[in-house]
Design a protein around this motif. Structure first.
Motif, PDB file in Angstrom:
ATOM      1  N   GLY A  36       0.792  -1.217   0.000  1.00 22.19           N
ATOM      2  CA  GLY A  36       0.000   0.000   0.000  1.00 22.19           C
ATOM      3  C   GLY A  36       0.825   1.269   0.000  1.00 22.19           C
ATOM      4  O   GLY A  36       0.264   2.379  -0.006  1.00 22.19           O
ATOM      5  N   ARG A  37       2.148   1.164  -0.008  1.00 21.20           N
ATOM      6  CA  ARG A  37       3.016   2.350   0.014  1.00 21.20           C
ATOM      7  C   ARG A  37       3.114   2.963  -1.376  1.00 21.20           C
ATOM      8  O   ARG A  37       3.135   2.258  -2.395  1.00 21.20           O
ATOM      9  N   TYR A  38       3.187   4.294  -1.427  1.00 24.21           N
ATOM     10  CA  TYR A  38       3.327   5.011  -2.682  1.00 24.21           C
ATOM     11  C   TYR A  38       4.811   5.209  -2.983  1.00 24.21           C
ATOM     12  O   TYR A  38       5.525   5.866  -2.224  1.00 24.21           O
ATOM     13  N   HIS A  39       5.286   4.638  -4.078  1.00 24.56           N
ATOM     14  CA  HIS A  39       6.688   4.723  -4.468  1.00 24.56           C
ATOM     15  C   HIS A  39       6.859   5.821  -5.519  1.00 24.56           C
ATOM     16  O   HIS A  39       6.128   5.849  -6.521  1.00 24.56           O
ATOM     17  N   LEU A  40       7.826   6.688  -5.293  1.00 26.60           N
ATOM     18  CA  LEU A  40       8.141   7.717  -6.276  1.00 26.60           C
ATOM     19  C   LEU A  40       8.905   7.090  -7.434  1.00 26.60           C
ATOM     20  O   LEU A  40       9.957   6.481  -7.237  1.00 26.60           O
ATOM     21  N   LEU A  41       8.387   7.239  -8.641  1.00 25.06           N
ATOM     22  CA  LEU A  41       9.036   6.682  -9.829  1.00 25.06           C
ATOM     23  C   LEU A  41       9.859   7.716 -10.577  1.00 25.06           C
ATOM     24  O   LEU A  41      10.942   7.418 -11.071  1.00 25.06           O
ATOM     25  N   ASP A  42       9.335   8.935 -10.681  1.00 22.45           N
ATOM     26  CA  ASP A  42      10.022   9.980 -11.455  1.00 22.45           C
ATOM     27  C   ASP A  42       9.820  11.330 -10.805  1.00 22.45           C
ATOM     28  O   ASP A  42       8.747  11.618 -10.244  1.00 22.45           O
ATOM     29  N   PHE A  43      10.845  12.165 -10.900  1.00 25.04           N
ATOM     30  CA  PHE A  43      10.788  13.561 -10.451  1.00 25.04           C
ATOM     31  C   PHE A  43      11.179  14.410 -11.657  1.00 25.04           C
ATOM     32  O   PHE A  43      12.336  14.452 -12.054  1.00 25.04           O
ATOM     33  N   ASN A  44      10.204  15.067 -12.239  1.00 24.01           N
ATOM     34  CA  ASN A  44      10.444  15.912 -13.415  1.00 24.01           C
ATOM     35  C   ASN A  44      10.472  17.373 -12.984  1.00 24.01           C
ATOM     36  O   ASN A  44       9.449  17.908 -12.541  1.00 24.01           O
ATOM     37  N   PRO A  45      11.614  18.049 -13.083  1.00 20.92           N
ATOM     38  CA  PRO A  45      11.714  19.451 -12.652  1.00 20.92           C
ATOM     39  C   PRO A  45      11.202  20.407 -13.729  1.00 20.92           C
ATOM     40  O   PRO A  45      11.906  21.307 -14.193  1.00 20.92           O
ATOM     41  N   ARG A  46       9.950  20.236 -14.111  1.00 19.33           N
ATOM     42  CA  ARG A  46       9.341  21.002 -15.201  1.00 19.33           C
ATOM     43  C   ARG A  46       7.827  20.799 -15.147  1.00 19.33           C
ATOM     44  O   ARG A  46       7.341  19.923 -14.420  1.00 19.33           O
ATOM     45  N   PRO A  47       7.063  21.567 -15.923  1.00 24.02           N
ATOM     46  CA  PRO A  47       5.621  21.301 -16.001  1.00 24.02           C
ATOM     47  C   PRO A  47       5.352  19.959 -16.684  1.00 24.02           C
ATOM     48  O   PRO A  47       6.025  19.594 -17.647  1.00 24.02           O
TER      49      PRO A  47
END
Length: 345
Positions: free
Chosen positions: A188-199
């Motif tokens: 049930g944990r939310y894993h961060l897949l991508d961090f996009n430093p843009r819109p």
């Protein structure tokens, strides 16, 4: 890059090279570990044999990514993200790292499923507070299960919101960001897949009652003007018309943001349908050509009466078969080149 742009543009003030760090897939794994943000187990092999061993350790299947996907050259047959199903595939992929321009990393595969794919768009202002934007749920993707958002909806989610705000605060990040999460079906944990430093492509989904979105929020904040106090509008939908045409036609009582069509600017929508129609016709033509080449013509059978002899060969074409074309016309539209695709299937 910042040193080049800063004299001519207003830019958010943040730690040096932070946008490059969060965009780098290998570096993001280390950032998440330090910040205590869930992230799929990630291994960075140093050889083809290590890539094979990592595949067996994590899966298979496993997710393969290039750490800096923007360096992958177009037309080389490599994709920024792929699902690897064998150790042999991992070996072959590792050997193309030089061609890709960055390191290969392998991640544990989190299976897709209902209510598992989420995204968050926001703007961290000059004080670090996250303004505008919000969490959204991906209802439909293209390609299915692991692609861009074809249908998404602004949906409150305190867990995703808290993870986004905690990570940007710990990093000292300032500016617009677009995060992708996948919820693990077992924990049930939310894993961060991508961090996009843009819109992100669907940033207009998060337009509040005052018309504020993340781009307008950044413009007002960097020019030292107050941001209007709007009310969030959860329930709004985002639809990419060519990927989800039926979703674009159904009623949307809480509002809808289309990817291409806008009443005040119809040119992008017309261009998209023209390109998509040509692309679809090209795919159809290719399938017809393949089918015609793979299906051998049946020999002509002649029926003789009274045992009469005939010197005609059974392999000789009849008038009917000679009149039929064996290939499609040369001017029939073919598949689009990469630089012509507004979108592809």
């Amino acid at each position: 890059m910042r040193a080049v742009l800063a004299p001519a543009y207003l830019l958010p003030q943040q730690p040096e090279a932070l946008p490059e760090r969060v965009a780098d897939k290998a570096e993001l794994a280390r950032i998440c570990a330090a910040a205590g943000v869930p992230h799929p187990v990630t291994l960075v092999p140093d050889s083809a044999e290590e890539a094979a061993a990592a595949t067996w350790r994590l899966g298979p299947p496993v997710v393969a990514k290039w750490s800096r996907p923007w360096l992958v050259p177009g037309g080389c047959g490599l994709r920024s993200t792929m699902v690897v199903r064998s150790a042999g595939e991992a070996r072959q992929l590792y050997r193309r790292a030089g061609e890709a321009g960055s390191r290969l990393l392998l991640q544990a595969f989190l299976p897709p499923g209902p209510d598992r794919d989420w995204f968050f768009h926001g703007y961290a202002d000059r004080t670090g507070a996250v303004r505008a934007g919000g969490p959204g749920r991906k209802h439909q993707a293209w390609p299915r299960g692991a692609g861009l958002t074809a249908v998404g909806q602004w949906t409150p989610n305190p867990h995703v919101q808290a993870l986004a705000e905690r990570l940007t605060d710990e990093l000292g990040y300032r500016g617009i960001f677009d995060l992708d999460f996948r919820r693990c079906g077992s924990t049930g944990r939310y894993h961060l897949l991508d961090f996009n430093p843009r819109p992100g492509a669907q940033f207009r989904l998060f337009t509040d009652s005052a018309g504020l979105d993340v781009v307008r929020a950044q413009h007002l904040d960097l020019t030292l003007r107050p941001l209007p106090d709007g009310v969030p509008l959860p329930g709004r939908e985002f639809v990419v018309e060519n990927y989800a045409p039926l979703a674009a036609l159904r009623p949307a009582p809480q509002g809808r943001e289309l990817a291409w069509h806008a009443t005040d600017d119809r040119a992008p929508g017309r261009a998209m349908w023209a390109l998509w129609g040509r692309h679809a016709a090209g795919r159809l033509a290719a399938r017809l050509r393949h089918r015609a080449a793979a299906t051998p013509a049946a020999p002509t059978r002649l029926v003789h009466q009274g045992g009469a002899q005939d010197d005609l060969s059974h392999d000789r074409p009849t008038a009917l078969s000679a009149a039929l074309p064996t290939t499609l016309p040369e001017d029939f539209p073919d598949d689009l080149h990469d630089d012509q695709k507004a979108s592809s299937c």
